[in-house]
Design a protein around this motif. Structure first.
Motif, PDB file in Angstrom:
ATOM      1  N   PRO A 274       0.813  -1.221   0.000  1.00  0.00           N
ATOM      2  CA  PRO A 274       0.000   0.000   0.000  1.00  0.00           C
ATOM      3  C   PRO A 274       0.849   1.275   0.000  1.00  0.00           C
ATOM      4  N   VAL A 276      -0.042   4.938   1.091  1.00  0.00           N
ATOM      5  CA  VAL A 276      -1.098   5.672   1.781  1.00  0.00           C
ATOM      6  C   VAL A 276      -0.682   7.132   1.913  1.00  0.00           C
ATOM      7  N   SER A 308      -4.241   5.016  -1.626  1.00  0.00           N
ATOM      8  CA  SER A 308      -5.330   5.560  -0.812  1.00  0.00           C
ATOM      9  C   SER A 308      -4.936   6.946  -0.331  1.00  0.00           C
ATOM     10  N   GLU A 315      -8.028   5.999   9.564  1.00  0.00           N
ATOM     11  CA  GLU A 315      -8.170   5.366   8.257  1.00  0.00           C
ATOM     12  C   GLU A 315      -6.834   4.831   7.752  1.00  0.00           C
ATOM     13  N   THR A 319      -6.242   0.887   6.946  1.00  0.00           N
ATOM     14  CA  THR A 319      -5.784   0.481   5.614  1.00  0.00           C
ATOM     15  C   THR A 319      -4.568  -0.434   5.722  1.00  0.00           C
TER      16      THR A 319
END
Length: 331
Positions: A274, A276, A308, A315, A319
């Motif tokens: 990820p 982020v 994201s 959040e 995530t």
């Protein structure tokens, strides 16, 4: 010609040659161990510093090594100095690998962001809260070990396991001395460490003497300080299988965005992690690289990016945690 390396004795055993003797002599003369057996700590880096006497900073280990680094040249033409630095960095990275081996790969999470971030900036608190929460959930938080977002990462991890009241009290003490140029910048950090000792959770920082003008944040429990910034940059991005959190930053942070995007695009290590982005205004308006990445994904120029964007620390934590739970990658 070097024939045998004996790290326990911090010495080189060389063939009977004048050149070999000169190498051994030089390796013993530098103000740092060319074969450190473990990662640095705040105590070892700042050995020799009496915080009540600022003039002693020049005597501490970290500053003596930095002074030597500058005197020899950030890019040295001296092959023996180059050898000493390379041996040092190799050994430090071996120690870092031993620490990382204690974790599932996807437990390792990095934060990238600007070193100019003030301690009284709302973004500093957000990064610290994210790091604290992820540390408490089992992540090994990693940063570049300097000030700003990097320090916030270490501070949050250091406060893992502490109450909300303790976190706020410690943060308010740091915020009262918001920038590195303040005389008590390091002293207030060491005061927080003294009053809130950490014995359960760990975090890793990877600073470099290339940026030795910055304080090395004392909030990391394990410090892999290197001479070669290129090794540092690549390592930070490579080991963060669990994802990278991008706080607001400048040129260095933006560079790291695209370095990580390349790794994910090519699935360099077998899968994508990820990316982020924290702070919608910053990443869509101030420096609009998030919509650029989305656009490049839609056009097929980039593939495999897990993107994201949010303003909320919770959040970010969810995530990263969700990705970790869904991953089956093991060391």
């Amino acid at each position: 010609m070097i024939s045998e390396y004996t790290p326990v004795e911090n010495t080189m055993i060389v063939s009977n040659s004048h050149h070999g003797e000169r190498i051994a002599e030089y390796l013993h003369s530098v103000p740092f161990a060319v074969d450190p057996l473990e990662l640095y700590t705040t105590e070892t880096l700042y050995a020799g510093l009496d915080i009540s006497r600022p003039e002693t900073f020049s005597q501490c280990y970290d500053q003596q090594v930095y002074n030597h680094f500058l005197a020899q040249g950030k890019v040295t033409d001296n092959p023996m100095e180059s050898l000493a630095r390379n041996l040092h960095d190799f050994c430090i990275m071996q120690s870092a690998k031993r620490l990382l081996a204690r974790y599932d790969k996807c437990q390792v999470v990095a934060v990238m962001g600007g070193n100019a971030m003030r301690r009284d900036d709302a973004a500093y608190e957000k990064v610290a809260r994210i790091s604290k929460a992820l540390t408490e959930r089992g992540s090994l938080m990693v940063s570049g070990g300097g000030s700003g977002a990097m320090e916030a990462t270490g501070f949050g991890a250091w406060m893992a396991g502490r109450s909300e009241g303790e976190f706020r009290e410690a943060l308010s003490r740091l915020a009262a001395v918001p920038v590195q140029e303040d005389q008590d910048y390091l002293a207030v950090s060491l005061g927080v460490i003294r009053d809130y000792p950490q014995t359960r959770y760990v975090n890793l920082s990877i600073p470099t003497w290339l940026y030795g003008h910055e304080w090395t944040s004392p909030f990391a429990t394990h410090i892999a300080k290197l001479f070669e910034n290129s090794i540092r940059e690549d390592t930070l991005l490579t080991i963060a299988y669990g994802g990278i959190i991008y706080a607001p930053g400048r040129a260095g942070t933006i560079q790291e965005v695209f370095q990580e995007a390349v790794q994910n695009h090519y699935l360099t290590f077998g899968f994508a992690s990820p990316m982020v982005f924290l702070d919608t205004e910053f990443w869509t308006k101030t420096t609009p690289f998030y919509p650029l990445l989305v656009d490049l994904m839609e056009k097929g120029i980039y593939k495999n990016l897990i993107l994201s964007l949010t303003d909320e620390p919770d959040e970010v934590v969810e995530t990263i945690t969700r990705f970790q739970k869904n991953s089956l990658v093991r060391v």
